[in-house]
Design an enzyme around this catalytic site. Structure first.
Site, PDB file in Angstrom:
ATOM      1  N   GLU A 203      63.750  47.460  18.996  1.00  0.00           N
ATOM      2  CA  GLU A 203      63.280  47.401  20.385  1.00  0.00           C
ATOM      3  C   GLU A 203      61.997  46.576  20.484  1.00  0.00           C
ATOM      4  O   GLU A 203      61.166  46.583  19.581  1.00  0.00           O
ATOM      5  CB  GLU A 203      63.012  48.842  20.865  1.00  0.00           C
ATOM      6  CG  GLU A 203      62.601  48.991  22.293  1.00  0.00           C
ATOM      7  CD  GLU A 203      62.508  50.468  22.710  1.00  0.00           C
ATOM      8  OE1 GLU A 203      61.931  50.742  23.760  1.00  0.00           O
ATOM      9  OE2 GLU A 203      63.020  51.332  21.944  1.00  0.00           O
ATOM     10  N   GLU A 207      55.590  47.678  28.972  1.00  0.00           N
ATOM     11  CA  GLU A 207      55.617  48.894  29.793  1.00  0.00           C
ATOM     12  C   GLU A 207      54.375  48.989  30.676  1.00  0.00           C
ATOM     13  O   GLU A 207      53.305  48.479  30.330  1.00  0.00           O
ATOM     14  CB  GLU A 207      55.688  50.143  28.908  1.00  0.00           C
ATOM     15  CG  GLU A 207      56.990  50.277  28.142  1.00  0.00           C
ATOM     16  CD  GLU A 207      56.995  51.503  27.241  1.00  0.00           C
ATOM     17  OE1 GLU A 207      57.994  52.230  27.245  1.00  0.00           O
ATOM     18  OE2 GLU A 207      55.995  51.732  26.533  1.00  0.00           O
TER      19      GLU A 207
END
Length: 333
Positions: A203, A207
């Site tokens: 990943e 964010e």
């Protein structure tokens, strides 16, 4: 007596001449030994040519420099120049299953043609609401991802997520986004694959927490193990307008960008750099009560919206139209 003095003088001069010669030979030997050791070293990173514009990590914009946050995740790598590849180094291969370049003008393009809209009937894992496809809508400004209060004790919130059908590997990922504001909210732009797809958990993330949209968070994972994540202050509030967010994922380094400016990068050849092609995701959500220590207690009214107006991927070594071009065109107009 005078003759004796001259003889002694010659003798001393001869000794100094010998000493000088010996000293010179020693210095030359040390110099040649140092060169030989340098070229025989297995780690040649210090011998490679530095790029024309060296990037130092962490990286800050020249005018409004984002300082690392006071939060616990201040794990920026030590400053180091980015070396250029050695001339005889073979070109890195693209990851298996990686798809070609794409650009999506969200709001204009039909999202369902390229993205799967997540759906569930109840909260699961650490997410505090049901995934609701109806919370994703196309508008004149882009595709909106809404978090809504449901007024249901068992399902208190509905949340939104979309992911590409195809997988993508090494290259540059870009998105133009305006972030939802309010305590309890999380907005994310990331690549992901994991056990559900028969892969290791790999990943790369960008964010935002709605409780403070003047900060941006960078993460990366390989086989379920997290790399050196970091938080930076932004010179703007990400909820007040659209901005360009990007990361360049290469075999030996990941670099994150805001409005075209490099902010942060992994260390060179970090063992936590992902090695498996993943899907591109956009999500806007709130978590279960245990997550509130991180993202805050939900306090955003009845609905909050994150808008994505562009998404693109350019494979490593290629030059294609991307969200950067769209962002420049909109700014110029």
């Amino acid at each position: 007596m005078q003759s004796s003095d001259k003889t002694d003088e010659k003798r001393w001069l001869g000794r100094f001449s010998n000493i000088d010669a010996i000293t010179g030979l020693c210095v030359l030997a040390v110099f040649l030994f140092g060169i030989a050791a340098a070229f025989s070293s297995k780690d040649t990173r210090n011998l490679t040519v530095v790029a024309d514009v060296p990037i130092y990590y962490p990286v800050a914009p020249p005018e409004a420099a984002p300082a690392p946050s006071d939060a616990a995740d201040k794990l920026a790598p030590e400053a180091a120049p980015q070396p250029a590849p050695a001339p005889d180094q073979p070109q890195a291969k693209q990851l298996a299953n990686s798809s070609p370049a794409f650009i999506s003008l969200l709001g204009d393009d039909r999202l369902e043609a390229s993205y799967y809209l997540s759906q569930s009937k109840a909260p699961r894992d650490f997410y505090g609401g049901r995934w609701a496809p109806e919370n994703i809508e196309s508008t004149a400004n882009g595709t909106t991802f809404s978090v809504k209060k449901e007024g249901n004790t068992d399902v208190p919130f509905s949340i939104a997520e979309a992911s590409t059908y195809k997988r993508y590997g090494y290259g540059r990922y870009e998105a133009i986004m305006q972030i939802g504001k309010g305590s309890g909210l999380v907005s994310a732009f990331f690549t992901y694959t994991g056990p559900y797809f028969g892969d290791p958990h790999d990943e790369v993330d960008i964010e935002f927490l709605g409780k403070d949209t003047t900060k941006i968070h960078f993460n990366y994972w390989r086989n379920g193990k997290r790399g050196k994540f970091a938080t930076f202050d932004l010179p703007f509030d990400a909820s007040e307008g659209p901005h360009l967010y990007a990361f360049e994922w290469l075999p030996d380094r990941i670099t994150w960008y805001v409005d075209g400016v490099p902010y942060y990068a992994s260390e060179l050849n970090d063992p936590f750099i992902p090695k498996t092609a993943g899907k591109v995701h956009f999500s806007h959500w709130t978590g279960i009560p245990k997550m509130r220590e991180w993202h805050g207690k939900p306090d955003f009214g009845t609905e909050a919206v994150t808008t994505v107006s562009c998404s693109s991927f350019t494979p490593m070594g290629e030059d294609k139209r991307s969200c950067s071009d769209v962002y420049k065109e909109k700014k110029n107009s």
